[in-house]
Design a protein around this motif. Structure first.
Motif, PDB file in Angstrom:
ATOM      1  N   GLY A  58       0.636  -1.520  -0.298  1.00 37.83           N
ATOM      2  CA  GLY A  58       0.111  -0.287  -0.287  1.00 37.83           C
ATOM      3  C   GLY A  58       0.755   1.352   0.291  1.00 37.83           C
ATOM      4  O   GLY A  58       1.969   1.241   0.585  1.00 37.83           O
ATOM      5  N   LEU A  59       0.130   2.056  -1.376  1.00 41.93           N
ATOM      6  CA  LEU A  59       1.609   3.623  -0.780  1.00 41.93           C
ATOM      7  C   LEU A  59       0.584   4.247  -0.198  1.00 41.93           C
ATOM      8  O   LEU A  59      -0.767   4.663   0.106  1.00 41.93           O
ATOM      9  CB  LEU A  59       1.627   4.177  -2.650  1.00 41.93           C
ATOM     10  CG  LEU A  59       2.597   2.716  -3.140  1.00 41.93           C
ATOM     11  CD1 LEU A  59       2.604   3.421  -4.982  1.00 41.93           C
ATOM     12  CD2 LEU A  59       3.468   2.002  -2.931  1.00 41.93           C
ATOM     13  N   PRO A 123     -14.205  -0.061  -2.802  1.00 43.40           N
ATOM     14  CA  PRO A 123     -12.278  -0.593  -3.736  1.00 43.40           C
ATOM     15  C   PRO A 123     -12.442  -1.888  -2.712  1.00 43.40           C
ATOM     16  O   PRO A 123     -11.254  -2.040  -3.480  1.00 43.40           O
ATOM     17  CB  PRO A 123     -12.066   0.810  -3.073  1.00 43.40           C
ATOM     18  CG  PRO A 123     -12.449   1.575  -1.995  1.00 43.40           C
ATOM     19  CD  PRO A 123     -14.452   1.003  -2.163  1.00 43.40           C
ATOM     20  N   ASP A 124     -11.884  -1.785  -1.495  1.00 42.94           N
ATOM     21  CA  ASP A 124     -11.255  -3.243  -0.494  1.00 42.94           C
ATOM     22  C   ASP A 124     -11.756  -4.685  -1.372  1.00 42.94           C
ATOM     23  O   ASP A 124     -10.569  -5.115  -1.392  1.00 42.94           O
ATOM     24  CB  ASP A 124     -11.571  -2.803   0.894  1.00 42.94           C
ATOM     25  CG  ASP A 124     -11.444  -2.261   1.858  1.00 42.94           C
ATOM     26  OD1 ASP A 124     -10.178  -1.216   1.120  1.00 42.94           O
ATOM     27  OD2 ASP A 124     -11.167  -1.216   2.192  1.00 42.94           O
ATOM     28  N   SER A 156      -8.818   1.483   1.883  1.00 43.59           N
ATOM     29  CA  SER A 156      -9.025   1.904   3.841  1.00 43.59           C
ATOM     30  C   SER A 156      -8.269   1.512   4.108  1.00 43.59           C
ATOM     31  O   SER A 156      -7.580   2.341   5.461  1.00 43.59           O
ATOM     32  CB  SER A 156     -10.477   1.409   4.333  1.00 43.59           C
ATOM     33  OG  SER A 156     -10.228  -0.566   4.348  1.00 43.59           O
ATOM     34  N   GLU A 157      -6.473   1.815   3.359  1.00 41.96           N
ATOM     35  CA  GLU A 157      -5.363   1.328   4.421  1.00 41.96           C
ATOM     36  C   GLU A 157      -4.660   2.219   3.423  1.00 41.96           C
ATOM     37  O   GLU A 157      -3.610   2.518   4.043  1.00 41.96           O
ATOM     38  CB  GLU A 157      -5.048  -0.165   3.935  1.00 41.96           C
ATOM     39  CG  GLU A 157      -5.702  -1.021   5.602  1.00 41.96           C
ATOM     40  CD  GLU A 157      -4.929  -2.620   5.669  1.00 41.96           C
ATOM     41  OE1 GLU A 157      -4.480  -1.930   6.323  1.00 41.96           O
ATOM     42  OE2 GLU A 157      -5.264  -2.833   5.088  1.00 41.96           O
ATOM     43  N   PHE A 268      -6.482 -13.593  -1.226  1.00 37.19           N
ATOM     44  CA  PHE A 268      -5.679 -12.977  -0.399  1.00 37.19           C
ATOM     45  C   PHE A 268      -6.473 -12.136   0.785  1.00 37.19           C
ATOM     46  O   PHE A 268      -6.875 -10.903   0.440  1.00 37.19           O
ATOM     47  CB  PHE A 268      -4.307 -12.799  -0.969  1.00 37.19           C
ATOM     48  CG  PHE A 268      -3.836 -13.409  -2.083  1.00 37.19           C
ATOM     49  CD1 PHE A 268      -2.501 -14.438  -1.803  1.00 37.19           C
ATOM     50  CD2 PHE A 268      -4.205 -13.754  -2.910  1.00 37.19           C
ATOM     51  CE1 PHE A 268      -2.310 -14.960  -2.621  1.00 37.19           C
ATOM     52  CE2 PHE A 268      -4.032 -14.695  -4.274  1.00 37.19           C
ATOM     53  CZ  PHE A 268      -2.674 -15.526  -3.595  1.00 37.19           C
ATOM     54  N   VAL A 269      -5.999 -11.981   1.744  1.00 36.82           N
ATOM     55  CA  VAL A 269      -7.313 -10.966   2.935  1.00 36.82           C
ATOM     56  C   VAL A 269      -5.038 -10.820   4.038  1.00 36.82           C
ATOM     57  O   VAL A 269      -5.289 -11.534   4.467  1.00 36.82           O
ATOM     58  CB  VAL A 269      -7.665 -12.204   3.349  1.00 36.82           C
ATOM     59  CG1 VAL A 269      -8.963 -11.329   2.404  1.00 36.82           C
ATOM     60  CG2 VAL A 269      -8.053 -12.997   4.050  1.00 36.82           C
ATOM     61  N   HIS A 270      -5.632  -9.565   4.365  1.00 36.30           N
ATOM     62  CA  HIS A 270      -4.878  -9.576   5.505  1.00 36.30           C
ATOM     63  C   HIS A 270      -5.515  -8.252   6.567  1.00 36.30           C
ATOM     64  O   HIS A 270      -6.444  -7.763   6.074  1.00 36.30           O
ATOM     65  CB  HIS A 270      -3.578  -8.598   5.031  1.00 36.30           C
ATOM     66  CG  HIS A 270      -3.664  -7.520   3.916  1.00 36.30           C
ATOM     67  ND1 HIS A 270      -3.871  -6.425   4.583  1.00 36.30           N
ATOM     68  CD2 HIS A 270      -3.816  -7.629   2.505  1.00 36.30           C
ATOM     69  CE1 HIS A 270      -4.397  -5.637   3.608  1.00 36.30           C
ATOM     70  NE2 HIS A 270      -4.148  -6.268   2.509  1.00 36.30           N
ATOM     71  N   ARG A 271      -4.331  -8.247   7.895  1.00 36.58           N
ATOM     72  CA  ARG A 271      -5.242  -7.919   9.199  1.00 36.58           C
ATOM     73  C   ARG A 271      -4.394  -6.834   9.648  1.00 36.58           C
ATOM     74  O   ARG A 271      -2.978  -7.704   9.699  1.00 36.58           O
ATOM     75  CB  ARG A 271      -5.714  -8.278   9.792  1.00 36.58           C
ATOM     76  CG  ARG A 271      -7.426  -7.239  10.963  1.00 36.58           C
ATOM     77  CD  ARG A 271      -8.282  -6.713  10.005  1.00 36.58           C
ATOM     78  NE  ARG A 271      -8.808  -7.100   9.696  1.00 36.58           N
ATOM     79  CZ  ARG A 271      -9.909  -7.877  10.000  1.00 36.58           C
ATOM     80  NH1 ARG A 271     -10.145  -8.087  11.544  1.00 36.58           N
ATOM     81  NH2 ARG A 271     -10.597  -8.883   9.263  1.00 36.58           N
TER      82      ARG A 271
END
Length: 507
Positions: A58-59, A123-124, A156-157, A268-271
């Motif tokens: 993420g940028l 968007p996510d 969101s990130e 592929f998911v992340h937290r």
């Protein structure tokens, strides 16, 4: 993710890109191919034929393509593997070798056209759908096997996102993250490299023998430590061999009937988890960060299993994870950068330098959340008193060289197909970084092509640790709930550690 009606599909965009190189079927007459023959594709790299690494980055700002591509062009020329393809024609033994070619960076840059309505609505989800679609998009083997996919819309990130896809034969996760960091700069001070967490000083892979002291008692303890090391190593290697041949994990919610085959459909998911909270738990329980993360993993899988299975018998459930371990010496980031900038990057051990550990994960309904970390610490301490990781690396290397790729494939298929999952942890920078002129908001690496339904990665960056899941969405249709289980388990363990810390202070 659907392509818009008036826009070409992602597959069409890929097929219409012109090739940057043409590879002759045989070397031209009089050509000096000695350099190419000095770079054979290692057996370990050949075992990674179906495996790809995907790094979601993420940028912190909208994408400036001109700045990013110019910086990327400067980076690629420093790393020979990113300018190389595998060629078999003309080889004396028929084995592939690395051959450097001319690379046009723009041929490795992909800006897909997505459905604007889908992006605006969620968007996510659009990001997740596009990342999942990478499995269906083959890479062109007539050029180096790496790509940068740019998604210039906020989530969101992050303000924009870069997806980096690299074939695993070019390097393992450690070497690729090191490459990324060696090409980055501190966001606070772009004149210097990113600050890295302090790592244990060791010259070997994982085990350091105890110092020998004087005195009969110290001598006995020293001798006992070596006996224990030999015994644990023998037991671990025996279980590893049995796993390759026949010892299969029991069927569970975490395995498919076809485990041992590559899963074609993945998500592929992340937290994000707080690194400060992880360290707080570590200090409260006098353990390591890895102990905490293994404990969180056991707690999350237990939570998911007992909620979905209705099983109440927790005594007989033990699943095994394959834990890859970097066997390179623990050198600082600056050491690698110095080698690269001096033109001696060949001394940097890139490629795939991984040994493996079979890590048991016990599923249980624990009244005390800290019990998961206690069990993880006990297991990890036991594994540290073993040379399993070195033996598995050397044994696989021996079989590959002695009996060829088929023997290596049997080993790989056995250890992946008979275990339940793969668990990996990697250390990132201790501060925010800039990469190709853009500040990085997060780093989330993962893989696909492994014949397991569940792969768990942990990646530290600045003040966070990302937990990244690569899951077969047919076996885990509720993969979002599984990711929630990691978050909830972590919160419960942290709250229990807080109560423990307060209790100790009162005493």
């Amino acid at each position: 993710m659907d392509a818009s009606a008036d826009s070409p599909s992602v597959a069409a965009l890929l097929s219409r890109r012109s090739l940057s190189i043409r590879t002759p079927r045989a070397p031209a007459a009089g050509a000096d191919d000695s350099a190419a023959e000095e770079e054979p594709v290692t057996p370990n790299a050949r075992l990674m034929e179906s495996i790809y690494i995907v790094i979601s980055m993420g940028l912190g700002s909208p994408l400036n393509m001109a700045v990013f591509s110019a910086a990327l062009d400067a980076i690629v020329v420093r790393f020979p593997r990113f300018q190389s393809i595998q060629v078999t024609d003309g080889s004396k033994d028929g084995n592939p070798r690395w051959v450097q070619v001319t690379v046009n960076v723009h041929d490795h840059i992909i800006v897909p056209t997505l459905d604007p309505a889908a992006v605006e609505a969620d968007p996510d989800q659009a990001m997740e759908d596009y990342t999942a679609s990478l499995l269906t998009l083959p890479m062109d083997r007539s050029r180096p096997l790496w790509e940068f996919h740019f998604l210039d819309f906020p989530t969101s990130e992050a303000s924009s996102t870069v997806l980096i896809r690299v074939h695993h034969s070019l390097g393992d996760g450690v070497s690729l993250i090191t490459l990324l960091l060696a090409s980055s700069r501190s966001a606070a001070d772009p004149t210097r490299l990113p600050a890295m967490p302090k790592q244990p000083a060791r010259a070997g892979a994982i085990y350091e023998p105890p110092a020998r002291s004087s005195g009969a008692g110290a001598l006995l303890a020293w001798a006992w430590s070596y006996f224990l090391l030999a015994w644990n190593t023998a037991v671990d290697v025996a279980f590893f061999a049995a796993t390759i041949i026949f010892l299969r994990d029991p069927d569970s919610l975490f395995r498919g009937e076809d485990d041992g085959m590559v899963h074609r459909s993945r998500r592929f998911v992340h937290r994000s988890l707080s690194l400060d909270d992880v360290k707080f738990i570590k200090n409260a329980m006098n353990c390591t960060v890895n102990d905490v993360l293994v404990g969180v993993t056991s707690a999350a899988l237990s939570r998911y299993y007992f909620r979905n299975s209705g099983d109440t018998n927790a005594k007989k459930i033990c699943l095994r994870s394959l834990l890859p371990v970097n066997i390179r010496p623990a050198l600082g980031l600056q050491t690698y950068v110095n080698m690269i900038e001096s033109g001696k990057s060949s001394k940097v051990v890139w490629g795939n330098q991984l040994g493996y550990i079979l890590l048991p994960l016990h599923l249980a309904m624990q009244y005390d959340p800290l019990a998961y970390v206690h069990k993880a610490k006990k297991t990890m301490d036991r594994k540290k008193s073993s040379l399993e990781v070195l033996c598995t690396y050397k044994t696989a290397e021996f079989f590959l060289k002695k009996f060829g790729l088929k023997a290596g494939s049997l080993i790989s298929r056995g250890m992946l197909g008979n275990t339940t999952m793969t668990l990996s942890t990697m250390i990132g920078p201790a501060e925010k970084i800039e990469f190709c002129g853009h500040q990085v908001a997060f780093i989330a690496p993962s893989v696909y092509g492994i014949p397991q339904a569940l792969i768990v990665h942990y990646q530290s960056y600045n003040s966070t640790i990302k937990v990244i899941l690569s899951v077969d969405d047919e076996i885990f249709p509720d993969y979002g709930e599984l990711l929630d289980d990691f978050s909830e388990s972590f919160v419960q363990i942290k709250d229990a550690a807080s109560r423990l810390s307060k209790s100790i202070k009162k005493k």
